[in-house]
Motif scaffolding. Structure first.
Motif, PDB file in Angstrom:
ATOM      1  N   THR A  79     -55.520  -0.650  46.667  1.00 14.81           N
ATOM      2  CA  THR A  79     -56.703  -1.489  46.426  1.00 14.81           C
ATOM      3  C   THR A  79     -57.986  -0.677  46.540  1.00 14.81           C
ATOM      4  N   HIS A  80     -58.072   0.225  47.537  1.00 14.67           N
ATOM      5  CA  HIS A  80     -59.290   1.014  47.687  1.00 14.67           C
ATOM      6  C   HIS A  80     -59.063   2.174  48.648  1.00 14.67           C
ATOM      7  N   ALA A  81     -59.991   3.153  48.584  1.00 15.69           N
ATOM      8  CA  ALA A  81     -59.788   4.428  49.278  1.00 15.69           C
ATOM      9  C   ALA A  81     -60.381   4.415  50.680  1.00 15.69           C
ATOM     10  N   LEU A  83     -59.311   4.701  54.810  1.00 12.39           N
ATOM     11  CA  LEU A  83     -58.242   5.409  55.521  1.00 12.39           C
ATOM     12  C   LEU A  83     -57.130   4.494  56.020  1.00 12.39           C
ATOM     13  N   ASP A  84     -57.400   3.209  56.137  1.00 17.61           N
ATOM     14  CA  ASP A  84     -56.348   2.286  56.588  1.00 17.61           C
ATOM     15  C   ASP A  84     -55.525   1.740  55.412  1.00 17.61           C
ATOM     16  N   HIS A  85     -55.829   2.154  54.176  1.00 17.51           N
ATOM     17  CA  HIS A  85     -55.111   1.614  53.002  1.00 17.51           C
ATOM     18  C   HIS A  85     -54.412   2.686  52.157  1.00 17.51           C
ATOM     19  N   SER A  86     -55.087   3.814  51.927  1.00 18.49           N
ATOM     20  CA  SER A  86     -54.632   4.731  50.879  1.00 18.49           C
ATOM     21  C   SER A  86     -53.920   6.006  51.315  1.00 18.49           C
ATOM     22  N   GLY A 176     -57.053  -7.285  48.850  1.00 15.77           N
ATOM     23  CA  GLY A 176     -57.535  -6.109  49.573  1.00 15.77           C
ATOM     24  C   GLY A 176     -58.477  -6.496  50.702  1.00 15.77           C
ATOM     25  N   ASP A 177     -59.583  -5.781  50.808  1.00 16.49           N
ATOM     26  CA  ASP A 177     -60.565  -6.082  51.851  1.00 16.49           C
ATOM     27  C   ASP A 177     -61.763  -6.836  51.276  1.00 16.49           C
ATOM     28  N   LEU A 178     -61.672  -7.261  50.023  1.00 15.87           N
ATOM     29  CA  LEU A 178     -62.804  -8.012  49.460  1.00 15.87           C
ATOM     30  C   LEU A 178     -62.895  -9.401  50.087  1.00 15.87           C
TER      31      LEU A 178
HETATM   32 ZN   LIG Z   1     -61.567  -1.257  53.430  1.00 12.42          ZN
END
Ligand SMILES: [Zn+2]
Length: 326
Positions: A79-81, A83-86, A176-178
């Motif tokens: 979803t996005h870059a 550090l907790d996702h990618s 994601g985080d949106l």
């Molecule tokens: Zn985020």
């Protein structure tokens, strides 16, 4: 904070949340990540993994252990870059041979305003960015990704992060985080852009998904109500900022300490980033003026509007809430 009714799932144990859909909680709880990152596994035999999560050995093992005999991973979607996702995407790709699909690297999708701010080097921010993130395949807005028995539409939804994608199955929407159920998202310039955030929320609302599956926290069963709350919350925060500025020029930090009275002190820096995002949005709309360059320490004042001699009309200040500010 809005109470989250559901219980925290066990770390590393796949939870079935739909047909051919599981969620694995990563071991990275914090005030900014709630229970930890949700890694979604979608499909019957050839699977999509959405947001592999932080670079963590145990979580990599948990994802690989979730594969039943005959199953393999064919797509890794991010979803996005942050550090907790990618970061785990690259290692999972090496283990499985599956390509990493995303909108772009950590700088992709920034608005012209945010590019200029970042180039100036003065705006701060950059919290938790995975600067090394390099997708194998770039997804465009509206592009369809189809696998074995599943299909997703990638939606470019900047606001929390410039390269943020949501993925829409037509029923569930991976947000994601949106948009999350437990908190309003952090919007910290130059990665966060409130003007884009509001547009992305309006766009998700127009799609009226049946369920949101966020990057952190439980599924959101009533997405339209949640989006209406989020949009109203941001507009209420904007009114509160304009009202406070009617008393004279102030910095984002001064506004945050004045407006976020319920927020724990440790989260005030995040709140101040959200206020700065509002101020930059209001600046772009010519409603406030900066005393100098756009910067966390800059004081902002209400713009002089020709024909208006009085300060902005005071409106009732709505209740302020949310651990990450907004
Ligand atoms: Zn985020």
């Amino acid at each position: 904070m809005r109470a989250n009714q559901q219980e925290r799932p066990s770390v590393g144990i796949p939870q079935r949340i739909g047909d051919d859909l599981r969620c694995i909680l990563a071991p990275n709880p914090s005030p900014m990540t709630f229970w930890g990152t949700n890694t979604y596994v979608l499909g019957h035999r050839q699977l999509a993994v959405i947001d592999p999560g932080p670079d963590n050995e145990a979580h990599l093992a948990a994802i690989l252990d979730a594969l039943d005999p005959g199953q393999s991973i064919s797509h890794i979607l991010v979803t996005h870059a942050h550090l907790d996702h990618s970061p785990l995407a690259a290692r999972l790709s090496r283990e499985t041979g599956a390509p990493v699909l995303a909108f772009g690297d950590a700088q992709a999708g920034r608005s012209a305003t945010m590019q200029a701010l970042a180039a100036g080097g003065d705006v701060g921010g950059g919290e938790g960015v995975d600067a090394d993130f390099t997708p194998d395949l770039l997804l465009c807005d509206g592009e369809r990704v189809t696998g074995d028995g599943w299909s997703l539409t990638a939606l470019w939804t900047p606001g929390h992060f410039g390269n943020h994608l949501c993925f829409d199955t037509g029923r569930d929407l991976f947000s994601g985080d949106l948009v999350m159920g437990w908190a309003s998202s952090l919007v910290s310039p130059p990665d966060g852009d409130l003007t884009q955030f509001m547009a992305s929320c309006a766009r998700l609302r127009s799609r009226a998904p049946a369920r949101l599956l966020p990057g952190h926290g439980a599924p959101v069963a009533d997405p339209v109500a949640r989006l209406d709350w989020l949009i109203a919350h941001r507009k209420g925060r904007e009114v509160a900022i304009l009202n406070a500025l009617a008393d004279g020029p102030q910095t984002a930090w001064a506004l945050a300490t004045r407006l976020y009275t319920d927020t724990p002190h440790t989260l005030l820096p995040a709140a101040a980033r959200n206020v700065l995002a509002h101020l930059i949005d209001l600046h772009g709309r010519a409603l406030v003026t900066a005393e100098g360059t756009l910067h966390p320490a800059t004081r902002f004042r209400l713009s002089h509007i020709p024909g208006r001699s009085e300060p902005a009309q005071k409106s009732p200040i709505p209740p302020l809430s949310g651990p990450m500010g907004s």
